[in-house]
Design a protein around this motif. Structure first.
Motif, PDB file in Angstrom:
ATOM      1  N   UNK A  95       0.828  -1.210   0.000  1.00  0.00           N
ATOM      2  CA  UNK A  95       0.000   0.000   0.000  1.00  0.00           C
ATOM      3  C   UNK A  95       0.866   1.265   0.000  1.00  0.00           C
ATOM      4  N   UNK A  96       1.873   1.276   0.894  1.00  0.00           N
ATOM      5  CA  UNK A  96       2.682   2.501   1.040  1.00  0.00           C
ATOM      6  C   UNK A  96       3.575   2.757  -0.180  1.00  0.00           C
ATOM      7  N   UNK A  97       4.085   1.668  -0.760  1.00  0.00           N
ATOM      8  CA  UNK A  97       5.008   1.832  -1.879  1.00  0.00           C
ATOM      9  C   UNK A  97       4.277   2.010  -3.207  1.00  0.00           C
ATOM     10  N   UNK A  98       3.103   1.389  -3.316  1.00  0.00           N
ATOM     11  CA  UNK A  98       2.478   1.355  -4.636  1.00  0.00           C
ATOM     12  C   UNK A  98       1.088   2.014  -4.662  1.00  0.00           C
ATOM     13  N   UNK A  99       0.202   1.473  -3.820  1.00  0.00           N
ATOM     14  CA  UNK A  99      -1.186   1.900  -3.930  1.00  0.00           C
ATOM     15  C   UNK A  99      -1.421   3.364  -3.545  1.00  0.00           C
ATOM     16  N   UNK A 100      -0.910   3.783  -2.396  1.00  0.00           N
ATOM     17  CA  UNK A 100      -1.159   5.163  -1.954  1.00  0.00           C
ATOM     18  C   UNK A 100      -0.551   6.201  -2.920  1.00  0.00           C
ATOM     19  N   UNK A 101       0.704   6.024  -3.336  1.00  0.00           N
ATOM     20  CA  UNK A 101       1.236   6.998  -4.311  1.00  0.00           C
ATOM     21  C   UNK A 101       0.392   7.039  -5.592  1.00  0.00           C
ATOM     22  N   UNK A 102      -0.089   5.853  -6.003  1.00  0.00           N
ATOM     23  CA  UNK A 102      -0.937   5.814  -7.209  1.00  0.00           C
ATOM     24  C   UNK A 102      -2.245   6.546  -6.971  1.00  0.00           C
ATOM     25  N   UNK A 103      -2.793   6.336  -5.771  1.00  0.00           N
ATOM     26  CA  UNK A 103      -4.060   6.994  -5.435  1.00  0.00           C
ATOM     27  C   UNK A 103      -3.864   8.506  -5.400  1.00  0.00           C
ATOM     28  N   UNK A 104      -2.756   8.966  -4.830  1.00  0.00           N
ATOM     29  CA  UNK A 104      -2.475  10.409  -4.792  1.00  0.00           C
ATOM     30  C   UNK A 104      -2.418  10.994  -6.199  1.00  0.00           C
ATOM     31  N   UNK A 105      -1.768  10.251  -7.090  1.00  0.00           N
ATOM     32  CA  UNK A 105      -1.633  10.742  -8.471  1.00  0.00           C
ATOM     33  C   UNK A 105      -2.973  10.709  -9.197  1.00  0.00           C
ATOM     34  N   UNK A 106      -3.725   9.615  -8.966  1.00  0.00           N
ATOM     35  CA  UNK A 106      -4.967   9.431  -9.710  1.00  0.00           C
ATOM     36  C   UNK A 106      -6.064  10.364  -9.225  1.00  0.00           C
ATOM     37  N   UNK A 107      -6.100  10.604  -7.914  1.00  0.00           N
ATOM     38  CA  UNK A 107      -7.226  11.366  -7.356  1.00  0.00           C
ATOM     39  C   UNK A 107      -6.935  12.860  -7.228  1.00  0.00           C
ATOM     40  N   UNK A 108      -5.654  13.196  -7.265  1.00  0.00           N
ATOM     41  CA  UNK A 108      -5.167  14.586  -7.234  1.00  0.00           C
ATOM     42  C   UNK A 108      -5.998  15.544  -6.354  1.00  0.00           C
ATOM     43  N   UNK A 109      -6.744  16.458  -6.986  1.00  0.00           N
ATOM     44  CA  UNK A 109      -7.443  17.514  -6.243  1.00  0.00           C
ATOM     45  C   UNK A 109      -8.461  16.956  -5.252  1.00  0.00           C
ATOM     46  N   UNK A 110      -8.925  15.777  -5.537  1.00  0.00           N
ATOM     47  CA  UNK A 110      -9.956  15.173  -4.693  1.00  0.00           C
ATOM     48  C   UNK A 110      -9.400  14.568  -3.394  1.00  0.00           C
ATOM     49  N   UNK A 111      -8.066  14.501  -3.308  1.00  0.00           N
ATOM     50  CA  UNK A 111      -7.429  13.831  -2.172  1.00  0.00           C
ATOM     51  C   UNK A 111      -7.900  14.372  -0.828  1.00  0.00           C
ATOM     52  N   UNK A 112      -7.960  15.699  -0.753  1.00  0.00           N
ATOM     53  CA  UNK A 112      -8.319  16.306   0.539  1.00  0.00           C
ATOM     54  C   UNK A 112      -9.720  15.893   0.986  1.00  0.00           C
ATOM     55  N   UNK A 113     -10.660  15.885   0.026  1.00  0.00           N
ATOM     56  CA  UNK A 113     -12.028  15.467   0.355  1.00  0.00           C
ATOM     57  C   UNK A 113     -12.051  14.017   0.821  1.00  0.00           C
ATOM     58  N   UNK A 114     -11.252  13.208   0.147  1.00  0.00           N
ATOM     59  CA  UNK A 114     -11.225  11.777   0.500  1.00  0.00           C
ATOM     60  C   UNK A 114     -10.681  11.598   1.917  1.00  0.00           C
ATOM     61  N   UNK A 115      -9.627  12.346   2.220  1.00  0.00           N
ATOM     62  CA  UNK A 115      -9.052  12.241   3.571  1.00  0.00           C
ATOM     63  C   UNK A 115     -10.091  12.705   4.608  1.00  0.00           C
ATOM     64  N   UNK A 116     -10.786  13.796   4.291  1.00  0.00           N
ATOM     65  CA  UNK A 116     -11.823  14.289   5.215  1.00  0.00           C
ATOM     66  C   UNK A 116     -12.910  13.233   5.416  1.00  0.00           C
TER      67      UNK A 116
END
Lengths: 151, 445
Positions: free
Chosen positions: A122-143
């Motif tokens: 997750x830390x090496x692959x999935x999360x960085x991919x999610x950050x790149x894929x979701x970009x501006x939406x990341x903050x909402x997802x974290x909230x």
């Protein structure tokens, strides 16, 4: 800006730390500590897995094209983690004997490696991919993830 | 979003990785037999042919064998990449490395020069297939951790080691003329500190904090030290090859010996620093669960510190024991640092993979890692390993009496290691066969 990788990696570390206390309580025959940290770990881990399964994974699947990708494997490993954790809790809460302690140590060590290889993916692959894929939406997802407070 | 080639599955298949791990101790057993039966005169000079033979059985047969298996296993976990046709790929690189390493060592030990070229070709096939495949897979990754970068530098070092090794092989066979420079030291230096040293560092950055719940290694160290070692190794090679370039810079020519010495000492210092930081990280771990693999980690790091300190001292010493001291540095680095840490690592990887592959099939009540292999058996093997390490200085300075002691201890330790790993694999096979049989039953009825 907080990233999914940072937020979720911090959660992993927090779970690891509680897990270490849980293990130590079992080793020290500390029944109260075992119960306390066992519950704490189970709750922390449960919330973390729920945040992923109910918020992060669906959001990621939406942009990456379905449930058959990497999230499918992660969900399967979540099931494995939950099953092992259930076994450990049942054994630890039924009173620790010399024999059950040996069994518990084996289960704890195996679950630890299972969790860590899962976290690495997750830390090496999935999360960085999610950050790149979701970009501006990341903050909402974290909230949205933060709003999940119960298993 | 492009996710082609991305896999978070726990590939590759069980047998394609475990075969590397179960083969490795066989080579250290072979080394022990040579030391026990014919070890009196091995450690007298750097170019003793039996010494070259046993070192290559260790470096190719034990170290490279287990490192290749570990890298193949870690790739999906750390980088999310899956090797295509893993069974075929692993069969080719494992069999060519096994036969190549066996022939290579034997060609030197039993003086069968005619086999050397076949051995060299087989090793080249294995290593180049492995390096090209893994380097390519890592090169196209978008997100690279410090561990992945270290892995890239390590495998690039392996390629350099292979090229230099093949060159020396042709030179030993009189196919080409020697260049008149110290290629041996570049070859060994890149192999020990580049290929193996940087890889162990990179893997430690990942596994120590995660598996033992300890603080992260300092960011400054993780980010810069493997790269610094890699750059120093490049500089070291350039300085060694300088006479070939016909450079007229007087400073570089006159100070070459001192520059090379300074590079070596810096690398020793960085590894000594790594050993101290690693010991501190392990001591600061939150997990208190008894773990015999830690005995190997501690031993490895303590010996690494001693070995690099001794190597630094030897840079300023020119007394009668110079050759012995250099040889002691080399064998403590090889057996004490590298051999110990791989030994400990195998006790984590082999039982976990056996558990994981069975659990992933949905088999109920799979034995845990500790049920697969009891801690007591690991501790017993560790005692023989430690005794072997302690016997090494005695063997080196009193070879006539010491060779039998060291050889026997290494044999027992390696055999027990093999037996322990075999026990785990046999347990896996039994449970797996039972599962396959049960699965086939309804279809048959």
């Amino acid at each position: 800006m907080e990233t999914i990788q940072n937020y979720m990696t911090t959660e992993h570390k927090s779970c690891d730390s509680t897990y270490a206390h849980f293990e130590e309580s079992i080793l020290d025959d500390d029944l109260n500590g075992t119960k306390e940290y066992g519950k704490k770990f189970s709750d922390e881990m449960g919330i973390h897995l729920k945040r992923e399964e109910e918020v992060l994974f669906p959001a990621f699947e939406e942009v990456s094209g379905g449930q058959m990708g990497p999230t499918q494997v992660m969900r399967m490993e979540h099931t494995q983690i939950r099953e092992m954790l259930k076994k450990i809790e049942e054994l630890a809460n039924s009173g620790i004997t010399k024999e059950s302690k040996k069994k518990l140590i084996g289960l704890l060590e195996t679950l630890m490696i299972l969790m860590q290889q899962h976290n690495m993916k997750e830390e090496q692959i999935l999360y960085p991919m999610a950050d790149r894929a979701l970009q501006a939406n990341c903050e909402n997802i974290i909230t949205s993830m933060k709003q999940i407070q119960h298993v | 979003m492009d996710m082609s080639g991305l896999s978070l599955d726990q590939a590759p298949p069980y047998n394609s990785v475990q075969r590397f791990f179960i083969t490795a101790p066989i080579f250290s057993m072979l080394v022990s037999l040579v030391i026990a039966f014919n070890g009196e005169h091995i450690f007298f000079s750097f170019i003793n042919i039996r010494l070259i033979g046993i070192i290559h059985w260790m470096t190719l047969g034990f170290i490279t064998m287990s490192m290749m298996g570990a890298v193949m296993q870690m790739l999906p976990v750390l980088a999310g990449v899956k090797i295509k046709n893993p069974v075929f790929f692993s069969t080719v690189i494992h069999s060519s490395l096994s036969v190549g390493a066996l022939l290579f060592g034997a060609s030197y030990i039993f003086q069968m020069k005619q086999w050397l070229i076949f051995a060299g070709i087989l090793i080249t096939i294995s290593m180049s297939l492995f390096s090209v495949q893994i380097l390519y897979r890592l090169a196209i990754l978008k997100n690279k951790s410090h561990t992945i970068s270290a892995m890239q530098m390590s495998i690039a070092s392996l390629t350099v080691v292979l090229c230099l090794g093949f060159y020396m092989l042709l030179w030993h066979l009189n196919v080409i003329k020697g260049a008149g420079i110290d290629i041996h030291s570049v070859h060994y230096f890149w192999a020990f500190t580049g290929w193996v040293g940087i890889l162990i560092m990179g893997v430690s950055f990942q596994v120590i904090p995660m598996f033992y719940v300890s603080p992260e290694y300092p960011q400054l160290f993780r980010k810069n030290v493997p790269a610094l070692i890699f750059i120093l190794l490049i500089l070291y090679a350039i300085m060694t090859f300088l006479p070939l370039f016909e450079i007229n810079d007087l400073f570089l020519i006159n100070e070459n010996v001192y520059i090379r010495k300074a590079i070596r000492i810096t690398i020793y210092f960085l590894f000594a620093l790594f050993s101290i930081i690693t010991i501190k990280q392990i001591q600061r771990r939150k997990r208190k669960l008894p773990d015999p693999a830690l005995l190997f980690w501690y031993t490895s790091m303590i010996v690494l510190f001693l070995s690099t300190t001794l190597a630094t001292t030897a840079e300023f010493y020119r007394g009668g024991y110079f050759i012995k001291i250099i040889l002691l540095t080399g064998i403590t680095f090889l057996f004490g640092f590298i051999f110990s840490v791989i030994n400990g690592m195998l006790y984590k990887i082999v039982p976990f993979l056996s558990w994981f592959h069975l659990a992933s099939k949905g088999i109920f009540d799979v034995p845990t890692m500790k049920d697969m292999l009891d801690d007591v058996r690991i501790k017993i093997q560790f005692i023989f390993h430690l005794l072997f390490l302690l016997s090494l200085p005695y063997y080196l300075f009193y070879p006539h009496a010491g060779h039998l002691v060291s050889g026997t201890l290494l044999f027992i330790s390696s055999f027990l290691l093999w037996l322990n790993l075999y026990t785990v694999i046999r347990k896996y096979s039994r449970i797996n066969n039972k599962y396959l049989l049960n699965k086939a039953k309804p279809a048959a009825t």
